[in-house]
Design an enzyme around this catalytic site. Structure first.
Site, PDB file in Angstrom:
ATOM      1  N   TYR A  86       0.652  -1.386  -0.268  1.00  0.00           N
ATOM      2  CA  TYR A  86      -0.536  -0.524  -0.202  1.00  0.00           C
ATOM      3  C   TYR A  86       0.401   1.122   0.591  1.00  0.00           C
ATOM      4  O   TYR A  86       2.032   1.482  -0.259  1.00  0.00           O
ATOM      5  CB  TYR A  86      -0.658   0.046   0.936  1.00  0.00           C
ATOM      6  CG  TYR A  86      -0.308  -0.638   2.300  1.00  0.00           C
ATOM      7  CD1 TYR A  86       0.606   0.408   3.284  1.00  0.00           C
ATOM      8  CD2 TYR A  86      -0.267  -1.230   3.077  1.00  0.00           C
ATOM      9  CE1 TYR A  86       1.638   0.272   4.272  1.00  0.00           C
ATOM     10  CE2 TYR A  86       0.352  -1.916   4.484  1.00  0.00           C
ATOM     11  CZ  TYR A  86       1.035  -0.859   4.856  1.00  0.00           C
ATOM     12  OH  TYR A  86       1.599  -1.352   6.065  1.00  0.00           O
ATOM     13  N   SER A  96       8.350   2.443  12.867  1.00  0.00           N
ATOM     14  CA  SER A  96       7.222   1.045  12.410  1.00  0.00           C
ATOM     15  C   SER A  96       6.112   0.868  12.460  1.00  0.00           C
ATOM     16  O   SER A  96       5.498   2.105  12.626  1.00  0.00           O
ATOM     17  CB  SER A  96       8.004   0.375  13.545  1.00  0.00           C
ATOM     18  OG  SER A  96       6.780   1.417  14.667  1.00  0.00           O
ATOM     19  N   LYS A  97       5.561   0.273  12.254  1.00  0.00           N
ATOM     20  CA  LYS A  97       3.952   0.371  11.838  1.00  0.00           C
ATOM     21  C   LYS A  97       3.342   0.585  13.468  1.00  0.00           C
ATOM     22  O   LYS A  97       2.453   0.882  13.741  1.00  0.00           O
ATOM     23  CB  LYS A  97       3.704  -0.636  11.665  1.00  0.00           C
ATOM     24  CG  LYS A  97       3.112  -1.389  10.097  1.00  0.00           C
ATOM     25  CD  LYS A  97       2.972  -2.699  10.245  1.00  0.00           C
ATOM     26  CE  LYS A  97       1.806  -3.005   8.480  1.00  0.00           C
ATOM     27  NZ  LYS A  97       1.505  -4.536   8.179  1.00  0.00           N
ATOM     28  N   ARG A  98       3.286   0.328  14.444  1.00  0.00           N
ATOM     29  CA  ARG A  98       3.090   0.517  15.147  1.00  0.00           C
ATOM     30  C   ARG A  98       3.224   1.913  15.885  1.00  0.00           C
ATOM     31  O   ARG A  98       2.481   2.505  16.451  1.00  0.00           O
ATOM     32  CB  ARG A  98       4.211   0.219  16.747  1.00  0.00           C
ATOM     33  CG  ARG A  98       3.549  -2.036  17.034  1.00  0.00           C
ATOM     34  CD  ARG A  98       2.943  -1.698  19.021  1.00  0.00           C
ATOM     35  NE  ARG A  98       4.053  -1.286  19.804  1.00  0.00           N
ATOM     36  CZ  ARG A  98       5.266  -1.630  19.758  1.00  0.00           C
ATOM     37  NH1 ARG A  98       5.604  -2.159  19.410  1.00  0.00           N
ATOM     38  NH2 ARG A  98       6.121  -0.880  21.129  1.00  0.00           N
ATOM     39  N   GLY A 104       2.920   4.109  13.639  1.00  0.00           N
ATOM     40  CA  GLY A 104       1.955   5.008  12.548  1.00  0.00           C
ATOM     41  C   GLY A 104       2.272   4.558  10.996  1.00  0.00           C
ATOM     42  O   GLY A 104       2.317   5.383  10.362  1.00  0.00           O
TER      43      GLY A 104
END
Ligand code: GLU
Length: 463
Positions: free
Chosen positions: A13, A238-240, A242
């Protein structure tokens, strides 16, 4: 004319780092009344997916970054790349290399044993013999043998690479497909790109791409390599933290203009201004002001910006956005009062929806702390008395009507606001926070207010 581009590889994405790169390119093109191209870099057929391309286009649509012309797909341009590879071969600026994988591995091991940097030894660069029969060759470009390649990066300053560090890198694989650095350079040149603004993870691809420009006699664009976005600890986002899909921000209830405003300030600034409309960004953005150091992601700031844009959105727009969160206010006769009551406080559209639900629906449960605080002393008599006051009153419509009746009751009883306010709030929404009581009562009306008071009394009158 200024021409910029955003060139994502559709391996997943569109994440917010990518969107920031896109935004910078977009702003610079628009500021100069130039062109902003969207190019999908889908040459690596094994890693790309159509779904990812669709997701990228959808995210672009949501944030409203319009690109000029049609989307360019590299996968449809193989013939062009082939032609330019052939041109370099014909001009002696590239050559076939017949080294097998085994030979390359052996060379690498030998170099490592001698503590040398592993690299191709250019053995086919000036080869005139008969090539081995069963090897399908790759094509390599001729890099300079001595001197330095120097370029000025608009963010990083002067970058110099010695010839030593530049390999005769592969421009076409043995199956004939072109490689990444080759196609990027060819496309940027053919599409007339004048400024390349991209992540600094590409900084050391640039000398290779310049080699291609030079070999093909193309003009070299200006490069700006933007430092990455870090978390608040200074580490890679990181994904955590955001580093999410742009569309996940939509699902969390962010407005696109808040996200763009947030992103433009990650790595770029204009004095200490924080709020920028799109028009202002276009007017003020200049890639020469991109910060040299990494920027840090701060969720509170994003929430703050989002609440600013929510507050300033029309109730009609908010009603439409709320539909994604299960709230349908378009035909609601109290729409204006409802939205005016909650839009000052909500940080996201999701929160806005939760607050509206809290008003429109009976409380399903009562907050424990709230109960401890509000259910004490004369609470029941005070509520009962207020209920009677409501029953006797005529013409209760606006928040100000309810405000008056509360004031009248408090004066008659000679009690402080909290004595009525806390149990009443608990009755209406199940906890001690939320919008103004007068607004809530005006929205749900007298009958529903009385019903909720009765519900609370029934539940707690026996302790
Ligand atoms: N396709 C590359 C990427 O997604 C970007 C290439 C470029 O901007 O030059 O990282």
């Amino acid at each position: 004319m200024v021409v910029t581009r955003f060139a994502p590889s559709p391996t997943g994405y569109l994440h917010i780092g990518g969107l920031r790169t896109a935004l910078f390119n977009y702003l610079w093109a628009r500021k100069n009344s130039g062109k902003f191209i969207l190019r999908i870099e889908d040459t690596d057929l094994s890693r790309n997916s159509e779904e990812a391309t669709k997701a990228i286009l959808k995210a672009f649509d949501w944030v409203g970054l319009e690109y000029d012309g049609d989307v360019a797909y590299q996968s449809k341009r193989f013939d062009i790349y082939k032609r330019y590879i052939q041109k370099l071969l014909d001009e002696g600026k590239a050559y076939y290399c017949y080294m097998t994988k085994e030979e390359l591995d052996a060379l690498r091991e030998e170099q490592m044993a001698k503590k040398e940097r592993p690299r191709y030894d250019r053995r086919y660069r000036d080869f005139t013999g008969t090539p081995p029969k069963d090897v399908k060759p790759v094509v390599r470009i001729k890099a300079p043998l001595e001197g330095e390649m120097v370029f000025e990066d608009g963010v990083k300053g002067t970058i110099a690479i010695t010839a030593e560090e530049l390999d005769d890198f592969i421009i076409a694989r043995s199956d004939g497909t072109p490689t990444y650095n080759f196609v990027v350079a060819v496309d940027d040149a053919l599409m007339g790109v004048t400024e390349v603004i991209r992540g600094d993870d590409h900084l050391y691809n640039t000398p290779k791409q310049i080699l291609v420009y030079e070999a093909l006699g193309f003009d070299i664009p200006k490069f700006y390599h933007v430092p990455m976005i870090c978390n608040e600890q200074g580490k890679k986002l990181s994904k955590r933290d955001g580093a999410l899909d742009v569309m996940a921000y939509k699902e969390m209830g962010f407005l696109p203009e808040a996200l763009l405003n947030f992103l433009v300030r990650l790595g770029w600034s204009y004095g200490d201004q924080e709020i920028f409309s799109k028009e202002e960004m276009i007017e003020l953005f200049d890639p020469k002001d991109i910060n040299k150091s990494a920027s840090s992601y701060n969720l509170d700031k994003l929430l703050w910006l989002n609440s600013h844009y929510i507050k300033n959105s029309s109730n009609e727009r908010l009603s439409k956005l709320l539909e994604d969160f299960g709230i349908y206010l378009l035909g609601h006769d109290k729409r204006e009062i409802i939205l005016d009551a909650v839009k000052e406080r909500a940080k996201t559209i999701k929160e806005l929806a939760e607050q509206i639900k809290m008003i429109l629906e009976d409380p399903r449960e009562y907050d424990e702390k709230g109960v401890k605080k509000a259910i004490k002393g004369e609470w029941k008599d005070i509520l009962k008395g207020f209920e009677k006051e409501l029953q006797d009153a005529q013409e209760l419509h606006l928040p100000s009507d309810y405000h008056k009746i509360m004031e009248k009751y408090l004066n008659e009883k000679n009690i402080g606001f909290g004595k009525l306010g806390q149990p009443l709030r608990l009755a209406l929404v199940g906890k001690l926070t939320g919008p103004g009581l007068d607004e809530i009562m005006s929205i749900i009306g007298k009958e529903e207010t009385v019903k909720r008071i009765e519900m609370l009394i029934k539940k707690f009158e026996n302790g």
